[in-house]
Design an enzyme around this catalytic site. Structure first.
Site, PDB file in Angstrom:
ATOM      1  N   ASP A  65       0.989  -1.124  -0.029  1.00 47.30           N
ATOM      2  CA  ASP A  65       0.164   0.041   0.178  1.00 47.30           C
ATOM      3  C   ASP A  65       0.949   1.222  -0.154  1.00 47.30           C
ATOM      4  O   ASP A  65       1.808   1.259   0.760  1.00 47.30           O
ATOM      5  CB  ASP A  65      -0.946  -0.130   1.336  1.00 47.30           C
ATOM      6  N   SER A 121      -7.217  13.288 -14.637  1.00 45.97           N
ATOM      7  CA  SER A 121      -8.423  12.929 -15.378  1.00 45.97           C
ATOM      8  C   SER A 121      -9.030  14.095 -15.880  1.00 45.97           C
ATOM      9  O   SER A 121      -8.946  15.202 -15.438  1.00 45.97           O
ATOM     10  CB  SER A 121      -9.428  12.178 -14.485  1.00 45.97           C
ATOM     11  N   TYR A 148     -13.432  12.987  -5.776  1.00 42.07           N
ATOM     12  CA  TYR A 148     -12.449  12.008  -6.493  1.00 42.07           C
ATOM     13  C   TYR A 148     -11.610  13.034  -7.551  1.00 42.07           C
ATOM     14  O   TYR A 148     -10.503  13.047  -7.402  1.00 42.07           O
ATOM     15  CB  TYR A 148     -13.041  10.970  -7.559  1.00 42.07           C
ATOM     16  N   LYS A 154      -7.559  14.467  -7.703  1.00 43.30           N
ATOM     17  CA  LYS A 154      -6.533  14.662  -8.801  1.00 43.30           C
ATOM     18  C   LYS A 154      -5.892  15.921  -8.871  1.00 43.30           C
ATOM     19  O   LYS A 154      -5.025  15.956  -9.015  1.00 43.30           O
ATOM     20  CB  LYS A 154      -7.348  14.238 -10.183  1.00 43.30           C
ATOM     21  N   TYR A 202      -6.547  11.668 -18.694  1.00 39.46           N
ATOM     22  CA  TYR A 202      -7.360  10.916 -19.544  1.00 39.46           C
ATOM     23  C   TYR A 202      -8.835  11.226 -19.559  1.00 39.46           C
ATOM     24  O   TYR A 202      -9.395  11.741 -18.838  1.00 39.46           O
ATOM     25  CB  TYR A 202      -7.406   9.418 -19.064  1.00 39.46           C
ATOM     26  N   ASN A 239     -12.260   9.232 -21.575  1.00 37.26           N
ATOM     27  CA  ASN A 239     -13.169   7.935 -21.087  1.00 37.26           C
ATOM     28  C   ASN A 239     -12.085   6.562 -21.710  1.00 37.26           C
ATOM     29  O   ASN A 239     -12.625   6.012 -22.750  1.00 37.26           O
ATOM     30  CB  ASN A 239     -14.419   8.023 -21.522  1.00 37.26           C
ATOM     31  N   LEU A 280     -20.183   3.065 -18.370  1.00 36.95           N
ATOM     32  CA  LEU A 280     -21.039   2.782 -19.546  1.00 36.95           C
ATOM     33  C   LEU A 280     -20.388   1.408 -20.166  1.00 36.95           C
ATOM     34  O   LEU A 280     -21.212   0.489 -20.186  1.00 36.95           O
ATOM     35  CB  LEU A 280     -21.115   3.792 -20.532  1.00 36.95           C
ATOM     36  N   ARG A 337     -28.115  11.012 -13.884  1.00 35.36           N
ATOM     37  CA  ARG A 337     -27.369  10.596 -12.786  1.00 35.36           C
ATOM     38  C   ARG A 337     -26.658  11.983 -12.293  1.00 35.36           C
ATOM     39  O   ARG A 337     -26.232  12.799 -13.230  1.00 35.36           O
ATOM     40  CB  ARG A 337     -26.140   9.736 -13.396  1.00 35.36           C
ATOM     41  N   ASP A 377     -23.317  14.342 -13.531  1.00 37.33           N
ATOM     42  CA  ASP A 377     -23.043  13.957 -14.936  1.00 37.33           C
ATOM     43  C   ASP A 377     -23.109  15.354 -15.880  1.00 37.33           C
ATOM     44  O   ASP A 377     -23.839  16.268 -15.522  1.00 37.33           O
ATOM     45  CB  ASP A 377     -23.786  13.111 -15.557  1.00 37.33           C
TER      46      ASP A 377
HETATM   47  P1  NAD Z   1      -7.865   0.541 -11.345  1.00 36.50           P
HETATM   48  O1  NAD Z   1      -8.900   0.852 -10.120  1.00 36.50           O
HETATM   49  O2  NAD Z   1      -8.059  -0.282 -12.254  1.00 36.50           O
HETATM   50  O3  NAD Z   1      -6.374   0.596 -10.924  1.00 36.50           O
HETATM   51  C1  NAD Z   1      -6.049   1.482  -9.943  1.00 36.50           C
HETATM   52  C2  NAD Z   1      -4.910   0.284  -9.106  1.00 36.50           C
HETATM   53  O4  NAD Z   1      -4.377   1.141  -7.836  1.00 36.50           O
HETATM   54  C3  NAD Z   1      -5.687  -0.777  -8.488  1.00 36.50           C
HETATM   55  O5  NAD Z   1      -4.900  -2.015  -9.124  1.00 36.50           O
HETATM   56  C4  NAD Z   1      -5.561  -0.520  -7.044  1.00 36.50           C
HETATM   57  O6  NAD Z   1      -5.779  -1.998  -6.443  1.00 36.50           O
HETATM   58  C5  NAD Z   1      -4.342   0.153  -7.099  1.00 36.50           C
HETATM   59  N1  NAD Z   1      -4.222   1.164  -5.688  1.00 36.50           N
HETATM   60  C6  NAD Z   1      -5.373   2.021  -5.394  1.00 36.50           C
HETATM   61  N2  NAD Z   1      -4.955   2.403  -4.065  1.00 36.50           N
HETATM   62  C7  NAD Z   1      -3.934   2.069  -3.830  1.00 36.50           C
HETATM   63  C8  NAD Z   1      -2.673   2.346  -2.785  1.00 36.50           C
HETATM   64  N3  NAD Z   1      -2.987   3.123  -1.808  1.00 36.50           N
HETATM   65  N4  NAD Z   1      -1.538   1.675  -3.008  1.00 36.50           N
HETATM   66  C9  NAD Z   1      -1.069   0.670  -3.867  1.00 36.50           C
HETATM   67  N5  NAD Z   1      -2.049   0.399  -4.785  1.00 36.50           N
HETATM   68  C10 NAD Z   1      -3.311   1.177  -4.859  1.00 36.50           C
HETATM   69  O7  NAD Z   1      -8.197   1.969 -12.253  1.00 36.50           O
HETATM   70  P2  NAD Z   1      -7.912   2.312 -13.639  1.00 36.50           P
HETATM   71  O8  NAD Z   1      -8.954   2.698 -14.418  1.00 36.50           O
HETATM   72  O9  NAD Z   1      -6.634   1.448 -14.191  1.00 36.50           O
HETATM   73  O10 NAD Z   1      -7.190   3.925 -13.316  1.00 36.50           O
HETATM   74  C11 NAD Z   1      -5.833   4.129 -13.101  1.00 36.50           C
HETATM   75  C12 NAD Z   1      -5.614   5.694 -12.841  1.00 36.50           C
HETATM   76  O11 NAD Z   1      -6.237   6.392 -14.021  1.00 36.50           O
HETATM   77  C13 NAD Z   1      -6.257   6.101 -11.581  1.00 36.50           C
HETATM   78  O12 NAD Z   1      -5.534   7.101 -10.936  1.00 36.50           O
HETATM   79  C14 NAD Z   1      -7.534   6.578 -12.094  1.00 36.50           C
HETATM   80  O13 NAD Z   1      -8.000   7.671 -11.300  1.00 36.50           O
HETATM   81  C15 NAD Z   1      -7.068   7.263 -13.395  1.00 36.50           C
HETATM   82  N6  NAD Z   1      -8.141   7.497 -14.333  1.00 36.50           N
HETATM   83  C16 NAD Z   1      -8.989   6.505 -14.699  1.00 36.50           C
HETATM   84  C17 NAD Z   1      -9.862   6.873 -15.693  1.00 36.50           C
HETATM   85  C18 NAD Z   1     -10.903   5.668 -15.971  1.00 36.50           C
HETATM   86  O14 NAD Z   1     -11.946   5.820 -16.441  1.00 36.50           O
HETATM   87  N7  NAD Z   1     -10.653   4.207 -15.705  1.00 36.50           N
HETATM   88  C19 NAD Z   1     -10.321   8.056 -16.215  1.00 36.50           C
HETATM   89  C20 NAD Z   1      -9.325   9.018 -16.094  1.00 36.50           C
HETATM   90  C21 NAD Z   1      -8.204   8.716 -15.053  1.00 36.50           C
HETATM   91  N1  UFG Z   2     -24.143   6.159 -18.361  1.00 33.29           N
HETATM   92  C1  UFG Z   2     -25.446   5.597 -18.773  1.00 33.29           C
HETATM   93  N2  UFG Z   2     -25.505   4.117 -17.760  1.00 33.29           N
HETATM   94  C2  UFG Z   2     -24.515   3.615 -17.461  1.00 33.29           C
HETATM   95  C3  UFG Z   2     -23.405   4.245 -17.132  1.00 33.29           C
HETATM   96  C4  UFG Z   2     -23.198   5.485 -17.825  1.00 33.29           C
HETATM   97  O1  UFG Z   2     -26.186   5.968 -19.131  1.00 33.29           O
HETATM   98  O2  UFG Z   2     -24.931   2.636 -16.521  1.00 33.29           O
HETATM   99  C5  UFG Z   2     -23.802   7.349 -19.213  1.00 33.29           C
HETATM  100  C6  UFG Z   2     -23.377   8.536 -18.461  1.00 33.29           C
HETATM  101  O3  UFG Z   2     -24.610   9.159 -18.028  1.00 33.29           O
HETATM  102  C7  UFG Z   2     -22.439   9.307 -19.144  1.00 33.29           C
HETATM  103  C8  UFG Z   2     -21.909   8.212 -20.028  1.00 33.29           C
HETATM  104  O4  UFG Z   2     -22.613   7.166 -20.072  1.00 33.29           O
HETATM  105  O5  UFG Z   2     -23.030  10.215 -20.046  1.00 33.29           O
HETATM  106  C9  UFG Z   2     -20.215   7.861 -19.626  1.00 33.29           C
HETATM  107  O6  UFG Z   2     -20.362   7.534 -18.467  1.00 33.29           O
HETATM  108  P1  UFG Z   2     -19.266   7.008 -17.606  1.00 33.29           P
HETATM  109  O7  UFG Z   2     -19.453   6.525 -15.971  1.00 33.29           O
HETATM  110  O8  UFG Z   2     -18.670   5.746 -18.270  1.00 33.29           O
HETATM  111  O9  UFG Z   2     -17.960   7.743 -17.426  1.00 33.29           O
HETATM  112  P2  UFG Z   2     -17.949   9.296 -17.068  1.00 33.29           P
HETATM  113  O10 UFG Z   2     -17.934  10.203 -18.162  1.00 33.29           O
HETATM  114  O11 UFG Z   2     -19.087   9.724 -16.210  1.00 33.29           O
HETATM  115  O12 UFG Z   2     -16.720   9.127 -16.217  1.00 33.29           O
HETATM  116  C10 UFG Z   2     -15.627   8.684 -16.458  1.00 33.29           C
HETATM  117  C11 UFG Z   2     -14.861   8.126 -15.243  1.00 33.29           C
HETATM  118  C12 UFG Z   2     -14.198   9.193 -14.372  1.00 33.29           C
HETATM  119  C13 UFG Z   2     -13.344  10.007 -15.359  1.00 33.29           C
HETATM  120  C14 UFG Z   2     -13.949  10.481 -16.545  1.00 33.29           C
HETATM  121  C15 UFG Z   2     -12.998  11.132 -17.625  1.00 33.29           C
HETATM  122  O13 UFG Z   2     -15.718   7.311 -14.280  1.00 33.29           O
HETATM  123  O14 UFG Z   2     -13.350   8.556 -13.268  1.00 33.29           O
HETATM  124  O15 UFG Z   2     -14.534   9.391 -17.022  1.00 33.29           O
HETATM  125  O16 UFG Z   2     -13.958  11.827 -18.478  1.00 33.29           O
HETATM  126  F1  UFG Z   2     -12.978  11.006 -14.475  1.00 33.29           F
END
Ligand code: NAD
Ligand code: UFG
Length: 336
Positions: A58, A124, A148, A152, A176, A178, A199, A291, A294
């Site tokens: 951790d 993000s 969240y 960031k 990033y 989506n 989604l 939601r 959103d």
């Molecule tokens: P994920 O949850 O699949 O991966 C994150 C990993 O970090 C996990 O394996 C988790 O076990 C580990 N982790 C969390 N807290 C920890 C700690 N204290 N010590 C050690 N390990 C720890 O998420 P992801 O989708 O792969 O996202 C990776 C990164 O990208 C994250 O920082 C997330 O916020 C960012 N991000 C994700 C998205 C998305 O939609 N997936 C979008 C924008 C940014």
């Molecule tokens: N949506 C639905 N039904 C669902 C899930 C999502 O209609 O069951 C819609 C949402 O309202 C939105 C779109 O699909 O319009 C995308 O939703 P997501 O939950 O897939 O993604 P978000 O854009 O809400 O957020 C994601 C990550 C965030 C990240 C962001 C970056 O969850 O952590 O993308 O753009 F920061």
């Protein structure tokens, strides 16, 4: 390069490790497996025929993390580790601040102490909040709408202050959009716990029969079909973006910030219909209310990354759906 990848067992981290190992880099993963399993790390080694080192640690536990820096010398760190569920962050904000910010502070302190001053940080698009217009440029105001997103932004601020105090740091902040899709092998992919929040995993679970129907959150947004529009980016394109960011760090750029997106927006209903076409499966859905939190439309202006990193997303919506579907079919219960 010798690269420390925090959160490397997670969704984006595992795809990035695979891509970097294929390019010949040596990878060391630190992950506490709080939102992942060790299986993807084993599969990455099978796919690449190469070994990686894994520490189940951790990040907030400094005494344990010290050992990693004692054991190995790193050229750079890619920092993915963090909690990422928007809704959960509203319910348990302290857990998010503590895990994401304390974990990052401990990591940065050790990097500083051991002279490892090259970092790529996973930020993000959520830091922009509701944009005044689209496409979103890196220079737009930031105003995240949930805890969240605020974690960031705080981490971005910490990195800026660190760089202001010590110009030897090289920092690439990647925002990033989506991420969706999976490695084309179908061996690694996104494996959400319980019911998916996002989604694409929800759509694929409906198509495979694990969920009955998709709830579409609102069809009264000011978009062409009323449903939310997002910039979906294939996770392999995103993974490759990290290699380009590492190359950039090699030029000692100081602190740089890039959007990683495609620059194209797709609505929820467009994603449903693309997935149905690729999978040949129906995706029944019901329109429900919006939601909370959103926004209507969010997509990137990715031109800065193209200009300065020479990186551009190559894969389209069909590859995103095909690769998600292959992963879902091969692993209906995720990593077991
Ligand atoms: P994920 O949850 O699949 O991966 C994150 C990993 O970090 C996990 O394996 C988790 O076990 C580990 N982790 C969390 N807290 C920890 C700690 N204290 N010590 C050690 N390990 C720890 O998420 P992801 O989708 O792969 O996202 C990776 C990164 O990208 C994250 O920082 C997330 O916020 C960012 N991000 C994700 C998205 C998305 O939609 N997936 C979008 C924008 C940014
Ligand atoms: N949506 C639905 N039904 C669902 C899930 C999502 O209609 O069951 C819609 C949402 O309202 C939105 C779109 O699909 O319009 C995308 O939703 P997501 O939950 O897939 O993604 P978000 O854009 O809400 O957020 C994601 C990550 C965030 C990240 C962001 C970056 O969850 O952590 O993308 O753009 F920061």
């Amino acid at each position: 390069m010798n690269i420390l990848v925090t959160g490397g067992a997670g969704y984006i981290g595992s795809h990035t490790c695979l891509s970097l190992m294929e390019e010949g880099h040596d990878i060391c993963v630190v992950d506490n497996l709080s939102n992942s399993k060790e299986t993807p790390l084993k599969r990455i080694q099978e796919i690449t025929g190469r070994r990686l080192q894994f520490y189940r640690i951790d990040l907030t536990q400094k005494a344990s993390l010290v050992q990693v820096f004692e054991d190995r010398r790193f050229d750079a760190v890619i920092h993915f580790a963090g909690l990422k569920a928007v809704g959960e962050s509203v319910l348990v904000p302290l857990a998010y601040y503590s895990n994401n910010i304390v974990g990052s502070l401990v990591l940065f302190e050790l990097m500083d102490a051991y002279g490892v001053k090259n970092i790529v940080f996973s930020s993000s698009a959520t830091v922009y909040g509701e944009p005044e217009k689209v496409p979103i440029k890196e220079s737009f105001p930031v105003c995240p709408a949930n805890p969240y997103g605020r974690t960031k932004l705080h981490i971005e601020h910490i990195l800026r202050d660190l760089f202001a105090a010590d110009r030897k740091w090289n920092i690439a902040i990647l925002r990033y959009f989506n991420p969706v899709g999976a490695h084309p092998s179908g061996m690694i992919g996104e494996d959400p716990n319980d019911i998916p929040n996002n989604l694409m995993p929800f759509i694929s679970q409906v198509a495979v029969g694990k969920q009955q129907e998709l709830f579409v959150y609102g069809n009264d947004y000011p978009t062409h079909d009323g449903t939310g529009v997002r910039d979906y980016i294939h996770v392999m394109d995103l993974a490759h973006g990290h290699a380009y960011a590492l190359n950039k760090l090699g030029e000692a750029p100081g602190l740089v910030t890039y959007n990683l997106g495609t620059g194209k927006g797709f609505s929820v209903l467009e994603m449903v219909s693309a997935f149905e076409k690729v999978s040949g499966k129906p995706v029944p859905y019901k329109i429900v209310s919006r939601r909370e939190g959103d926004i209507a439309t969010c997509y990137a202006d990715p031109s800065l990354a193209e200009k300065e990193l020479d990186w551009k997303a190559k894969l389209g919506i069909n590859e995103m759906c095909e690769d998600t579907w292959r992963w879902q079919k091969k692993n209906p219960d995720g990593y077991i």
